[in-house]
Design a protein around this motif. Structure first.
Motif, PDB file in Angstrom:
ATOM      1  N   ARG A   1      -1.559  11.333   5.467  1.00  8.41           N
ATOM      2  CA  ARG A   1      -0.733  11.329   6.294  1.00  8.41           C
ATOM      3  C   ARG A   1       0.495  10.875   5.976  1.00  8.41           C
ATOM      4  O   ARG A   1       1.641  11.085   6.604  1.00  8.41           O
ATOM      5  N   LEU A   2       0.600  10.097   4.657  1.00  5.98           N
ATOM      6  CA  LEU A   2       1.950   9.315   4.596  1.00  5.98           C
ATOM      7  C   LEU A   2       2.764  10.349   3.521  1.00  5.98           C
ATOM      8  O   LEU A   2       3.770  10.351   3.580  1.00  5.98           O
ATOM      9  N   ALA A   3       1.921  11.338   2.611  1.00  5.47           N
ATOM     10  CA  ALA A   3       2.642  12.137   1.664  1.00  5.47           C
ATOM     11  C   ALA A   3       3.167  13.345   2.181  1.00  5.47           C
ATOM     12  O   ALA A   3       2.593  13.606   3.371  1.00  5.47           O
ATOM     13  N   GLY A   4       3.797  14.133   1.536  1.00  2.00           N
ATOM     14  CA  GLY A   4       4.316  15.392   1.769  1.00  2.00           C
ATOM     15  C   GLY A   4       5.195  15.546   2.956  1.00  2.00           C
ATOM     16  O   GLY A   4       5.395  16.602   3.626  1.00  2.00           O
ATOM     17  N   ARG A   5       5.884  14.419   3.184  1.00  2.00           N
ATOM     18  CA  ARG A   5       6.627  14.542   4.688  1.00  2.00           C
ATOM     19  C   ARG A   5       8.251  15.040   4.140  1.00  2.00           C
ATOM     20  O   ARG A   5       8.515  14.955   3.065  1.00  2.00           O
ATOM     21  N   GLY A   6       8.769  15.727   5.180  1.00  2.00           N
ATOM     22  CA  GLY A   6      10.001  16.335   4.683  1.00  2.00           C
ATOM     23  C   GLY A   6      11.110  15.164   4.553  1.00  2.00           C
ATOM     24  O   GLY A   6      12.154  15.513   4.114  1.00  2.00           O
ATOM     25  N   GLU A   7      11.091  14.149   5.158  1.00  2.54           N
ATOM     26  CA  GLU A   7      11.968  12.865   5.077  1.00  2.54           C
ATOM     27  C   GLU A   7      11.821  12.274   3.786  1.00  2.54           C
ATOM     28  O   GLU A   7      10.799  12.236   3.249  1.00  2.54           O
ATOM     29  N   ARG A   8      12.762  11.432   3.423  1.00 11.91           N
ATOM     30  CA  ARG A   8      12.803  10.647   2.273  1.00 11.91           C
ATOM     31  C   ARG A   8      11.796   9.093   2.960  1.00 11.91           C
ATOM     32  O   ARG A   8      12.238   8.344   3.698  1.00 11.91           O
ATOM     33  N   VAL A   9      10.772   8.782   2.156  1.00 11.31           N
ATOM     34  CA  VAL A   9       9.888   7.724   2.659  1.00 11.31           C
ATOM     35  C   VAL A   9       9.663   6.683   1.437  1.00 11.31           C
ATOM     36  O   VAL A   9       9.691   7.089   0.283  1.00 11.31           O
ATOM     37  N   GLY A  10       9.969   5.385   1.979  1.00  9.93           N
ATOM     38  CA  GLY A  10       9.795   4.362   1.256  1.00  9.93           C
ATOM     39  C   GLY A  10       8.644   3.561   1.753  1.00  9.93           C
ATOM     40  O   GLY A  10       8.312   3.416   2.719  1.00  9.93           O
ATOM     41  N   LEU A  11       7.504   3.496   0.708  1.00 13.08           N
ATOM     42  CA  LEU A  11       6.372   2.657   1.081  1.00 13.08           C
ATOM     43  C   LEU A  11       6.621   1.152   0.765  1.00 13.08           C
ATOM     44  O   LEU A  11       7.017   0.967  -0.339  1.00 13.08           O
ATOM     45  N   MET A  12       6.023   0.233   1.524  1.00 11.83           N
ATOM     46  CA  MET A  12       5.910  -1.072   1.290  1.00 11.83           C
ATOM     47  C   MET A  12       4.402  -1.315   1.461  1.00 11.83           C
ATOM     48  O   MET A  12       3.650  -1.342   2.548  1.00 11.83           O
ATOM     49  N   VAL A  13       3.766  -1.805   0.242  1.00  9.61           N
ATOM     50  CA  VAL A  13       2.395  -1.759   0.253  1.00  9.61           C
ATOM     51  C   VAL A  13       2.109  -3.266   0.141  1.00  9.61           C
ATOM     52  O   VAL A  13       2.498  -3.876  -0.954  1.00  9.61           O
ATOM     53  N   MET A  14       1.255  -3.909   1.153  1.00  9.91           N
ATOM     54  CA  MET A  14       0.908  -5.457   1.211  1.00  9.91           C
ATOM     55  C   MET A  14      -0.501  -5.520   0.579  1.00  9.91           C
ATOM     56  O   MET A  14      -1.309  -4.989   1.181  1.00  9.91           O
ATOM     57  N   GLY A  15      -0.675  -6.339  -0.349  1.00  8.81           N
ATOM     58  CA  GLY A  15      -2.001  -6.817  -1.025  1.00  8.81           C
ATOM     59  C   GLY A  15      -2.106  -7.785  -1.833  1.00  8.81           C
ATOM     60  O   GLY A  15      -1.130  -8.003  -2.802  1.00  8.81           O
ATOM     61  N   ASP A  16      -3.076  -8.795  -1.614  1.00  7.07           N
ATOM     62  CA  ASP A  16      -3.249  -9.813  -2.743  1.00  7.07           C
ATOM     63  C   ASP A  16      -4.108  -9.511  -3.553  1.00  7.07           C
ATOM     64  O   ASP A  16      -4.967  -8.477  -3.427  1.00  7.07           O
ATOM     65  N   GLY A  17      -4.114 -10.050  -4.796  1.00  6.85           N
ATOM     66  CA  GLY A  17      -5.203  -9.859  -5.793  1.00  6.85           C
ATOM     67  C   GLY A  17      -6.323 -10.774  -5.512  1.00  6.85           C
ATOM     68  O   GLY A  17      -6.498 -11.320  -4.544  1.00  6.85           O
ATOM     69  N   SER A  18      -7.215 -10.781  -6.650  1.00  9.90           N
ATOM     70  CA  SER A  18      -8.491 -11.922  -6.464  1.00  9.90           C
ATOM     71  C   SER A  18      -8.147 -13.411  -5.916  1.00  9.90           C
ATOM     72  O   SER A  18      -6.827 -14.037  -6.538  1.00  9.90           O
ATOM     73  N   ALA A  19      -8.838 -13.615  -5.018  1.00 10.45           N
ATOM     74  CA  ALA A  19      -8.617 -15.100  -4.518  1.00 10.45           C
ATOM     75  C   ALA A  19      -9.833 -16.021  -5.102  1.00 10.45           C
ATOM     76  O   ALA A  19     -10.187 -16.991  -4.590  1.00 10.45           O
ATOM     77  N   ARG A  20     -10.168 -15.732  -6.329  1.00 12.21           N
ATOM     78  CA  ARG A  20     -11.199 -16.557  -7.005  1.00 12.21           C
ATOM     79  C   ARG A  20     -10.742 -16.885  -8.681  1.00 12.21           C
ATOM     80  O   ARG A  20     -11.676 -16.737  -9.456  1.00 12.21           O
ATOM     81  N   ARG A  21      -9.489 -17.224  -8.589  1.00 15.03           N
ATOM     82  CA  ARG A  21      -8.954 -17.268  -9.998  1.00 15.03           C
ATOM     83  C   ARG A  21      -8.959 -18.959 -10.392  1.00 15.03           C
ATOM     84  O   ARG A  21      -8.380 -19.379 -11.348  1.00 15.03           O
ATOM     85  N   GLY A  22      -9.782 -19.967  -9.779  1.00 12.69           N
ATOM     86  CA  GLY A  22      -9.765 -21.142 -10.008  1.00 12.69           C
ATOM     87  C   GLY A  22     -10.709 -22.005  -9.250  1.00 12.69           C
ATOM     88  O   GLY A  22     -11.360 -21.352  -8.257  1.00 12.69           O
ATOM     89  N   VAL A  23     -11.118 -23.329  -9.809  1.00  9.28           N
ATOM     90  CA  VAL A  23     -12.108 -24.030  -9.089  1.00  9.28           C
ATOM     91  C   VAL A  23     -11.514 -24.515  -7.699  1.00  9.28           C
ATOM     92  O   VAL A  23     -12.468 -24.467  -6.712  1.00  9.28           O
ATOM     93  N   LYS A  24     -10.291 -24.320  -7.542  1.00  9.28           N
ATOM     94  CA  LYS A  24      -9.750 -24.709  -6.014  1.00  9.28           C
ATOM     95  C   LYS A  24      -9.393 -23.599  -5.197  1.00  9.28           C
ATOM     96  O   LYS A  24      -8.918 -23.627  -4.420  1.00  9.28           O
ATOM     97  N   ALA A  25      -9.457 -22.373  -5.918  1.00  8.82           N
ATOM     98  CA  ALA A  25      -9.101 -21.072  -5.270  1.00  8.82           C
ATOM     99  C   ALA A  25      -9.907 -20.686  -3.869  1.00  8.82           C
ATOM    100  O   ALA A  25     -10.907 -21.623  -3.733  1.00  8.82           O
ATOM    101  N   PRO A  26      -9.595 -20.126  -3.008  1.00 11.41           N
ATOM    102  CA  PRO A  26     -10.238 -20.030  -1.541  1.00 11.41           C
ATOM    103  C   PRO A  26     -11.710 -19.611  -1.910  1.00 11.41           C
ATOM    104  O   PRO A  26     -12.638 -20.081  -1.108  1.00 11.41           O
ATOM    105  N   GLY A  27     -11.986 -18.705  -2.799  1.00  9.36           N
ATOM    106  CA  GLY A  27     -13.374 -18.283  -3.259  1.00  9.36           C
ATOM    107  C   GLY A  27     -13.897 -18.905  -4.135  1.00  9.36           C
ATOM    108  O   GLY A  27     -14.754 -18.589  -4.731  1.00  9.36           O
ATOM    109  N   HIS A  28     -13.348 -20.068  -4.705  1.00  6.87           N
ATOM    110  CA  HIS A  28     -13.848 -20.670  -5.940  1.00  6.87           C
ATOM    111  C   HIS A  28     -13.654 -19.893  -7.223  1.00  6.87           C
ATOM    112  O   HIS A  28     -13.014 -18.902  -7.016  1.00  6.87           O
ATOM    113  N   LEU A  29     -14.263 -20.077  -8.380  1.00 11.99           N
ATOM    114  CA  LEU A  29     -13.743 -19.516  -9.652  1.00 11.99           C
ATOM    115  C   LEU A  29     -14.755 -18.491 -10.099  1.00 11.99           C
ATOM    116  O   LEU A  29     -16.246 -18.686  -9.750  1.00 11.99           O
TER     117      LEU A  29
END
Length: 231
Positions: A122-150
């Motif tokens: 749906r996003l590709a192949g359009r006739g207009e010039r499109v800029g994509l802003m892509v939102m995403g976090d990586g892992s939430a388990r990178r330390g003992v105090k991380a949201p998901g622990h280590l």
């Protein structure tokens, strides 16, 4: 035609009113602003935001529900509020003075390959010039105090994403394991894969680079920019 992409994370702390007297997210916010400036320099006609959500769909613009995350501001009904990924994107765009038309899309965080491919188409192949802003976090388990622990697997997973974004490696992003990403609480997996698939469909090589990579709260935050060479 996709002329460029900006990859940003979406922690609530990017909403300035949530950080109190000390703006602990200032370096990350500045990196996001810089990435959006680079994306604007590709002269898109339209910006399309893609972020993780509970389901895949297009969203109408709406107020940023800062109050839902502990901040001040007007109450926003849950049915009308933007999902966190899109809310943070909306705020970053406002802060950088965006005046372009904006489309807002979520992709389900547990989206399978078919769902990712359908949104990318749906996003590709359009006739207009499109800029994509892509939102995403990586892992939430990178330390003992991380949201998901280590979870030691987080480091290899995030290293793969870092390398893929820094090198414009669409295949590496497409190959991320959805099950592992869920176990590591990596909220950006599906959105990154939509970006990779959309750019691949447009068939334009990219110049790529990472502008920020750190895990100050046990969650990997990555800011990167892809500029399409034909733009």
């Amino acid at each position: 035609m996709i002329v460029g992409t900006a990859v940003c994370p979406h922690p609530p702390l990017l909403l300035r009113e949530l950080t109190g007297g000390e703006d602990v997210a200032a370096p990350l916010r500045e990196a996001c602003h810089g990435a959006l400036a680079e994306l604007a320099a590709t002269a898109p006609d339209r910006l399309i935001v893609v972020g993780g959500g509970t389901s895949t769909g297009e969203h109408n613009d709406a107020p940023v529900p800062a109050r839902a995350y502990g901040g001040d501001g007007p109450r926003v009904a849950q049915a009308e509020a933007l999902p966190l990924s899109l809310a943070v994107a909306r705020r970053l765009l406002d802060e950088t003075g965006n005046e372009l038309p904006v489309e807002l899309h979520t992709v389900a965080r547990d989206a399978d390959a078919g769902e990712v491919a359908a949104l990318a188409a749906r996003l590709a192949g359009r006739g207009e010039r499109v800029g994509l802003m892509v939102m995403g976090d990586g892992s939430a388990r990178r330390g003992v105090k991380a949201p998901g622990h280590l979870d030691e697997r987080s480091f290899a997973f995030d290293d793969t994403v870092h390398r893929a974004v820094s090198e414009g490696d669409t295949a590496a992003l497409a190959g991320l394991d959805a099950g592992l990403a869920e176990e590591l609480m990596a909220a950006g997996r599906a959105a990154w894969q939509v970006m990779a698939a959309a750019v691949e469909l447009d068939g334009v090589p990219v110049r790529a680079g990472v502008r920020y990579a750190d895990d100050p709260f046990g969650v990997q935050y990555l800011v990167g920019v892809w500029t399409c060479e034909s733009s």
